[in-house]
Each structure stands twice: as C-alpha cells, then as structure tokens.
Design a protein around this motif. Structure first.
Motif, mmCIF file in Angstrom:
data_model
loop_
_atom_site.group_PDB
_atom_site.id
_atom_site.type_symbol
_atom_site.label_atom_id
_atom_site.label_comp_id
_atom_site.label_asym_id
_atom_site.label_seq_id
_atom_site.Cartn_x
_atom_site.Cartn_y
_atom_site.Cartn_z
ATOM 1 N N ILE A 1 -3.767 119.476 26.850
ATOM 2 C CA ILE A 1 -2.275 119.386 26.462
ATOM 3 C C ILE A 1 -2.209 118.024 27.265
ATOM 4 O O ILE A 1 -1.296 117.545 26.486
ATOM 5 C CB ILE A 1 -1.629 120.732 27.168
ATOM 6 N N ALA A 2 -2.702 117.633 28.134
ATOM 7 C CA ALA A 2 -2.280 116.287 29.085
ATOM 8 C C ALA A 2 -2.824 115.397 28.195
ATOM 9 O O ALA A 2 -1.876 114.186 28.088
ATOM 10 C CB ALA A 2 -2.881 116.346 30.452
ATOM 11 N N ASN A 3 -3.823 115.392 27.439
ATOM 12 C CA ASN A 3 -4.327 114.451 26.611
ATOM 13 C C ASN A 3 -3.466 113.914 25.383
ATOM 14 O O ASN A 3 -3.295 113.039 25.146
ATOM 15 C CB ASN A 3 -5.656 114.667 26.358
ATOM 16 N N VAL A 4 -3.005 115.260 25.020
ATOM 17 C CA VAL A 4 -2.031 115.004 23.587
ATOM 18 C C VAL A 4 -0.822 114.500 24.108
ATOM 19 O O VAL A 4 -0.231 113.705 23.483
ATOM 20 C CB VAL A 4 -1.805 116.505 22.955
ATOM 21 N N GLN A 5 -0.150 114.899 25.286
ATOM 22 C CA GLN A 5 0.810 114.250 25.780
ATOM 23 C C GLN A 5 0.877 112.639 26.004
ATOM 24 O O GLN A 5 1.581 111.956 25.802
ATOM 25 C CB GLN A 5 1.462 115.054 27.267
ATOM 26 N N MET A 6 -0.258 112.543 26.351
ATOM 27 C CA MET A 6 -0.912 110.865 26.462
ATOM 28 C C MET A 6 -0.696 110.304 25.102
ATOM 29 O O MET A 6 -0.302 109.199 25.298
ATOM 30 C CB MET A 6 -1.975 110.709 27.226
ATOM 31 N N GLY B 1 3.038 109.496 24.340
ATOM 32 C CA GLY B 1 3.333 108.383 24.908
ATOM 33 C C GLY B 1 2.911 106.982 24.548
ATOM 34 O O GLY B 1 3.763 106.052 24.404
ATOM 35 N N CYS B 2 1.578 107.059 24.197
ATOM 36 C CA CYS B 2 0.971 105.749 23.765
ATOM 37 C C CYS B 2 1.464 105.242 22.189
ATOM 38 O O CYS B 2 1.582 104.278 21.899
ATOM 39 C CB CYS B 2 -0.692 105.672 23.817
ATOM 40 N N ILE B 3 1.378 106.212 21.336
ATOM 41 C CA ILE B 3 1.838 105.757 20.189
ATOM 42 C C ILE B 3 3.290 105.339 19.851
ATOM 43 O O ILE B 3 3.588 104.574 19.202
ATOM 44 C CB ILE B 3 1.448 107.074 19.284
ATOM 45 N N GLN B 4 4.094 105.651 20.862
ATOM 46 C CA GLN B 4 5.536 105.257 21.154
ATOM 47 C C GLN B 4 5.382 103.708 21.546
ATOM 48 O O GLN B 4 6.369 102.869 21.047
ATOM 49 C CB GLN B 4 6.434 105.787 21.961
ATOM 50 N N GLU B 5 4.181 103.091 22.090
ATOM 51 C CA GLU B 5 4.107 101.668 22.532
ATOM 52 C C GLU B 5 3.108 100.913 21.633
ATOM 53 O O GLU B 5 2.660 100.076 21.914
ATOM 54 C CB GLU B 5 3.703 101.783 23.913
ATOM 55 N N THR C 1 -5.418 112.503 16.193
ATOM 56 C CA THR C 1 -4.703 111.493 16.369
ATOM 57 C C THR C 1 -3.244 111.645 16.305
ATOM 58 O O THR C 1 -2.765 112.685 15.997
ATOM 59 C CB THR C 1 -5.258 110.341 15.419
ATOM 60 N N ALA C 2 -2.381 110.310 16.318
ATOM 61 C CA ALA C 2 -1.182 110.703 16.367
ATOM 62 C C ALA C 2 -0.422 109.401 15.336
ATOM 63 O O ALA C 2 -1.076 108.541 15.455
ATOM 64 C CB ALA C 2 -0.244 110.770 17.462
ATOM 65 N N ILE C 3 0.337 109.649 14.550
ATOM 66 C CA ILE C 3 1.277 108.514 13.900
ATOM 67 C C ILE C 3 2.630 108.620 14.300
ATOM 68 O O ILE C 3 3.289 109.686 14.383
ATOM 69 C CB ILE C 3 0.762 108.613 12.298
ATOM 70 N N LYS C 4 3.165 107.588 14.204
ATOM 71 C CA LYS C 4 4.609 107.484 14.353
ATOM 72 C C LYS C 4 5.228 106.449 13.045
ATOM 73 O O LYS C 4 5.068 105.390 13.190
ATOM 74 C CB LYS C 4 5.064 106.569 15.715
ATOM 75 N N ASP C 5 6.155 107.044 12.370
ATOM 76 C CA ASP C 5 7.138 106.444 11.469
ATOM 77 C C ASP C 5 6.186 105.736 10.647
ATOM 78 O O ASP C 5 6.225 104.357 10.425
ATOM 79 C CB ASP C 5 8.143 105.451 11.932
ATOM 80 N N GLY C 6 4.902 106.319 10.245
ATOM 81 C CA GLY C 6 3.912 105.550 9.518
ATOM 82 C C GLY C 6 2.975 106.522 8.509
ATOM 83 O O GLY C 6 3.611 107.842 8.266
ATOM 84 N N ARG C 7 1.794 106.139 8.126
ATOM 85 C CA ARG C 7 1.137 106.772 7.302
ATOM 86 C C ARG C 7 -0.428 106.893 7.496
ATOM 87 O O ARG C 7 -0.711 106.073 8.444
ATOM 88 C CB ARG C 7 1.124 106.133 5.940
ATOM 89 N N ILE C 8 -0.873 107.831 7.132
ATOM 90 C CA ILE C 8 -2.456 107.952 7.410
ATOM 91 C C ILE C 8 -3.006 108.537 6.296
ATOM 92 O O ILE C 8 -2.874 109.397 5.454
ATOM 93 C CB ILE C 8 -2.831 108.438 8.573
ATOM 94 N N ILE D 1 7.073 111.537 15.187
ATOM 95 C CA ILE D 1 5.543 111.423 15.630
ATOM 96 C C ILE D 1 5.010 112.753 15.271
ATOM 97 O O ILE D 1 5.365 113.724 15.647
ATOM 98 C CB ILE D 1 5.487 110.953 17.245
ATOM 99 N N LEU D 2 3.975 112.696 14.627
ATOM 100 C CA LEU D 2 2.815 113.521 13.981
ATOM 101 C C LEU D 2 1.776 113.657 14.771
ATOM 102 O O LEU D 2 1.006 112.608 14.874
ATOM 103 C CB LEU D 2 2.705 113.624 12.581
ATOM 104 N N LEU D 3 1.138 114.877 15.258
ATOM 105 C CA LEU D 3 -0.117 115.117 15.774
ATOM 106 C C LEU D 3 -1.105 115.449 14.429
ATOM 107 O O LEU D 3 -0.637 116.372 13.788
ATOM 108 C CB LEU D 3 -0.056 115.842 16.793
ATOM 109 N N VAL D 4 -1.965 114.675 14.255
ATOM 110 C CA VAL D 4 -2.799 114.776 13.109
ATOM 111 C C VAL D 4 -4.189 115.579 13.451
ATOM 112 O O VAL D 4 -4.964 114.694 14.327
ATOM 113 C CB VAL D 4 -3.001 113.680 12.214
ATOM 114 N N VAL D 5 -4.597 116.495 13.151
ATOM 115 C CA VAL D 5 -5.833 117.135 13.535
ATOM 116 C C VAL D 5 -6.601 117.383 12.184
ATOM 117 O O VAL D 5 -6.280 118.208 11.411
ATOM 118 C CB VAL D 5 -5.479 118.572 14.261
ATOM 119 N N LEU D 6 -7.918 117.092 12.287
ATOM 120 C CA LEU D 6 -8.630 117.149 11.294
ATOM 121 C C LEU D 6 -9.856 118.261 11.918
ATOM 122 O O LEU D 6 -10.432 117.762 13.196
ATOM 123 C CB LEU D 6 -9.651 115.925 11.001
ATOM 124 N N SER D 7 -10.222 119.087 11.144
ATOM 125 C CA SER D 7 -11.174 120.318 11.954
ATOM 126 C C SER D 7 -11.879 120.935 10.954
ATOM 127 O O SER D 7 -11.806 120.786 9.658
ATOM 128 C CB SER D 7 -10.169 121.364 12.579
#
Length: 216
Positions: free
Chosen positions: A105-110, A113-117, A131-138, A199-205
């Motif tokens: 969970i701490a790593n997801v929170q990290m 925070g990072c994707i916002q920067e 991974t995560a995306i912010k106001d974007g596409r993947i 911000i979306l968390l994108v999980v491939l599994s």
C-alpha cells in the motif's frame, strides 16, 4: 528514455520472469534487501540505499546511502528519491509487491505522489504490472497479461474512456470507493485507456495457472 531500475526486499521465489536490460544511460538502485534479489539475477547495482534491517550481509560497496531505522520514508521511497536526484523520471521496480501488505500500500501511495510530479513508476512481479496515469492515456497491448483493472486514486477520476476492451467506457467517472474498473480484458491487439481529470492506478494481471480464469 533512460530508466532507473529499483530492487526491493519483498519476497520473490522464482526470478525467471525478470528480464532487465540495463543500458549505459540507466542506473540500478537496491533498496536494502533488494540487493539479494539483484545478485540472484546477476545485476550489479550502482547504489545501495536503506537502513539495512532486511539485509544482514556485510556490503563491500562504495556507493551506499545508509540511514537510521527510525525514519519516515520507506527504503523504497529513499531509493526512488535517490534516482530522482540523479535526474531520472522513469522507474521500473521489482521486489515491491507481495510480502507485507502495508508496504505494498505504501508503494501505491508513493506512485500517486510521484505521478503528480511527472514521475513514472511501474512495479512488476510474476503476476502483475502496476503503474499510474494522471490526466493522460495508456495503451495496453494484448499479450502476457490476461486482465487489466483501473482504480481511481483520486476521489474521482472523470472522463475515463476505455476502447478495444471487453468492457468499454465513454467518458465515465470512476470513484475511489467503488471498483467499477476491475477485471477487464483486451479484445484486439490493444486497448486504450484515457482519463481527462484524475489519477488512475492501472493494474495488468494474470492468474497463476493461465489455463484457468479466476475472478473475485
């Protein structure tokens, strides 16, 4: 794009899935016991970072950042911070999922925070790529992972569009309190996911046994 590879101390039983191609412009940072994982796959780190509570081996290495165990940041966060100081904005992390759930969970929170920067972090293990995306596409290619899921890390993620998948969306709103985006599948060669605001968390599994489908 140059990449900072980071190895964490989460348990990794089988390493056959780890394929790391470290180029001249890349760097490798081990967070504490992640040093053992890097050694197992034959990757030499450039930096070692942490309080070394999970790596009891005496390390004979010149570029070591040793901190006290009583700290606010996790060892993995310190490793990412070091990579950022070195000028990296793209990180690929191994050994950061599984094991202790609080660290996952701490790593997801990290990541949030990072994707916002403008810092991109991808975390991989034998079953998942996160991974995560912010106001974007993947773009999500059809291939090694059977499923993909989307979770809103912000209270709302608005204008979410999914194309080329079993369950498409058109400018929908995902919220942080309902998992509407869980367990989708790519239909053609690729699916495209975009979010206008949020911000979306994108999980491939994939399942352990890929001949059988699992669900929750």
């Amino acid at each position: 794009m140059k990449t900072c590879y980071i190895f964490g101390a989460a348990p990794v039983e089988d390493t056959d899935w780890i394929q790391v191609d470290v180029k001249k412009e890349d760097t490798v940072i081990c967070a504490d016991g992640g040093y053992q994982l890097a050694k197992r796959i034959g990757v030499k780190p450039d930096w070692l970072v942490g309080d070394f509570d999970s790596n009891r081996e005496e390390v004979d290495f010149s570029q070591v950042i040793r901190v006290k165990p009583e700290k606010d940041d996790t060892d993995l966060y310190l490793a990412v911070s070091q990579g950022r100081k070195l000028g990296y904005t793209r990180f690929v992390v191994y050994g950061a999922l599984g094991g202790r759930f609080d660290h996952s969970i701490a790593n997801v929170q990290m990541m949030m925070g990072c994707i916002q920067e403008g810092i991109s972090i991808t975390i991989r293990d034998a079953q998942n790529e996160v991974t995560a995306i912010k106001d974007g596409r993947i773009e999500i290619q059809k291939g090694g992972f059977h499923y993909f899921s989307l979770f809103s890390l912000t209270e709302e993620s608005r204008g979410v569009t999914i194309e080329g998948a079993a369950y498409p969306l058109d400018r929908a709103t995902l919220t942080s309190n309902f998992p509407l985006g869980v367990s989708n599948e790519v239909c053609g060669e690729k699916a495209v996911v975009s979010v206008e605001n949020g911000i979306l968390l994108v999980v491939l599994s994939k399942d352990w046994n890929q001949t059988e489908k699992g669900s929750i």
